[in-house]
Design a protein around this motif. Sequence first.
Motif, PDB file in Angstrom:
ATOM      1  N   SER A 186      -5.100   8.680   7.200  1.00  0.00           N
ATOM      2  CA  SER A 186      -4.358   7.448   6.933  1.00  0.00           C
ATOM      3  C   SER A 186      -5.253   6.221   7.053  1.00  0.00           C
ATOM      4  CB  SER A 186      -3.184   7.327   7.909  1.00  0.00           C
ATOM      5  OG  SER A 186      -3.653   7.333   9.257  1.00  0.00           O
ATOM      6  N   HIS A 223      -8.180   5.878   5.493  1.00  0.00           N
ATOM      7  CA  HIS A 223      -9.121   5.904   4.363  1.00  0.00           C
ATOM      8  C   HIS A 223      -9.324   4.495   3.810  1.00  0.00           C
ATOM      9  CE1 HIS A 223     -10.042   7.571   0.039  1.00  0.00           C
ATOM     10  NE2 HIS A 223     -11.093   6.984   0.594  1.00  0.00           N
ATOM     11  N   ASP A 279     -16.675   5.802   0.725  1.00  0.00           N
ATOM     12  CA  ASP A 279     -15.350   6.161   1.220  1.00  0.00           C
ATOM     13  C   ASP A 279     -15.472   6.608   2.667  1.00  0.00           C
ATOM     14  OD1 ASP A 279     -13.048   6.579  -1.084  1.00  0.00           O
ATOM     15  OD2 ASP A 279     -15.073   6.634  -1.896  1.00  0.00           O
ATOM     16  N   GLN A 298     -12.044  -3.711  -5.199  1.00  0.00           N
ATOM     17  CA  GLN A 298     -11.102  -2.733  -4.676  1.00  0.00           C
ATOM     18  C   GLN A 298     -10.647  -1.826  -5.807  1.00  0.00           C
ATOM     19  OE1 GLN A 298      -8.108  -4.127  -1.884  1.00  0.00           O
ATOM     20  NE2 GLN A 298      -6.587  -2.736  -2.743  1.00  0.00           N
ATOM     21  N   THR A 315      -7.898   1.595  -6.036  1.00  0.00           N
ATOM     22  CA  THR A 315      -7.007   2.678  -5.608  1.00  0.00           C
ATOM     23  C   THR A 315      -6.631   2.628  -4.130  1.00  0.00           C
ATOM     24  OG1 THR A 315      -8.012   4.095  -7.287  1.00  0.00           O
ATOM     25  CG2 THR A 315      -6.576   5.163  -5.701  1.00  0.00           C
ATOM     26  N   VAL A 316      -7.608   2.475  -3.233  1.00  0.00           N
ATOM     27  CA  VAL A 316      -7.323   2.426  -1.802  1.00  0.00           C
ATOM     28  C   VAL A 316      -7.846   1.110  -1.229  1.00  0.00           C
ATOM     29  CG1 VAL A 316      -7.390   4.941  -1.577  1.00  0.00           C
ATOM     30  CG2 VAL A 316      -9.455   3.621  -1.181  1.00  0.00           C
ATOM     31  N   ALA A 372       1.353   4.203  -2.974  1.00  0.00           N
ATOM     32  CA  ALA A 372       1.226   5.638  -2.723  1.00  0.00           C
ATOM     33  C   ALA A 372       2.445   6.390  -3.240  1.00  0.00           C
ATOM     34  CB  ALA A 372       1.049   5.885  -1.220  1.00  0.00           C
ATOM     35  N   ARG A 430     -11.745   9.686   4.552  1.00  0.00           N
ATOM     36  CA  ARG A 430     -11.007  10.380   3.498  1.00  0.00           C
ATOM     37  C   ARG A 430     -10.102  11.447   4.101  1.00  0.00           C
ATOM     38  NH1 ARG A 430     -13.898  11.583  -2.097  1.00  0.00           N
ATOM     39  NH2 ARG A 430     -11.684  11.823  -2.526  1.00  0.00           N
ATOM     40  N   ARG A 468     -12.277   2.075   1.289  1.00  0.00           N
ATOM     41  CA  ARG A 468     -13.317   2.199   0.258  1.00  0.00           C
ATOM     42  C   ARG A 468     -13.991   0.846   0.070  1.00  0.00           C
ATOM     43  NH1 ARG A 468     -10.969   4.884  -4.801  1.00  0.00           N
ATOM     44  NH2 ARG A 468     -11.432   6.719  -3.538  1.00  0.00           N
ATOM     45  N   SER A 506       0.826  -1.199   0.000  1.00  0.00           N
ATOM     46  CA  SER A 506       0.000   0.000   0.000  1.00  0.00           C
ATOM     47  C   SER A 506       0.864   1.254   0.000  1.00  0.00           C
ATOM     48  CB  SER A 506      -0.946  -0.006   1.201  1.00  0.00           C
ATOM     49  OG  SER A 506      -0.200  -0.060   2.411  1.00  0.00           O
TER      50      SER A 506
END
Length: 297
Positions: free
Chosen positions: A201, A203, A195, A218, A220-221, A8, A198, A205, A4
């Motif tokens: 740390s 965050h 979400d 899933q 992006t996050v 980022a 937001r 979804r 993760s």
Amino acid sequence: MPRSHLNAVLRSCLQPAHRRIAGLLPPTARRRYLYLAGHRQLPRLRHPRTFSEKVNWRILRDRRPELAWTCDKLAMKDHAHRLREAAGVAVPETLWSGADLGAVAGRAFDRAWVLKPNHRSGLVQFGAAGQAVDASTVAATRDWLRDDQGVLLGEWAYSSARKLLLVEEAIGGGEPLDDYKFFVFHGQVAAVQVDRGRSTSDHVRNYYTADWEPLPVQKTVPSGSPTAAPANLPAMLHAAQVLARDVDFMRVDLYSSGGTIWFGELTPYPGGGVTRFEPAAFDAWLGSRWSLPTLSR
């Protein structure tokens, strides 16, 4: 390095480079390049099938008047205000809008507020009730009017949005709220993206069907643990469907606070069609819900 965190880092380092390269390419090549960077394969733009491919098709080809205003935040709010009774939504009050934030430097607002550009996404600053717009805020947002998302990424509706800044009341007094994003196809909600946390740390979804069945998706996050449906889910579904009823697809973003459903924004190009769903089968399923319009030549 955990995956993760690595993702980022890669996003923060590579995204500006991708955008600079993309900005040098003609529109179709630009969309192919951005799609390849996000999906690791080229899109089918002549005969799109997946949701992401159809978003890219819309960016390149759909110039209908009913989409022209949908990336202008003030115009979105006007739309929601006209439909507020039928949709059952409240619309955040605009406290100020203009091209020069210096015009309200030193001004304090009587409620918690949010500052954002009218013609771009992903930029926001928060202020507490009684907190003035100070010189550092003016300086930090000086470039917000310079970058044109419509030109850089080719997202056409952004090119019609007025280059302004706006300050509006913060929903729920500025307290963190879950962000409900409804994918509405031909007047019906197919899926809901939620979400939580937001800008923190924590965050996460999650995705659900309109009946609030969790979807193993899933994007992006990371995903979080499934949560219970909001008590006013039927009213939120109705609101989303009313707000998007005149177009083949729109993502409608809503909030719920104190039993009131608040309008957030409309999104005609979620993720620019370049961020990847996992599994890819969900992208295909969403695409199957969307019948693209026949455009006049």
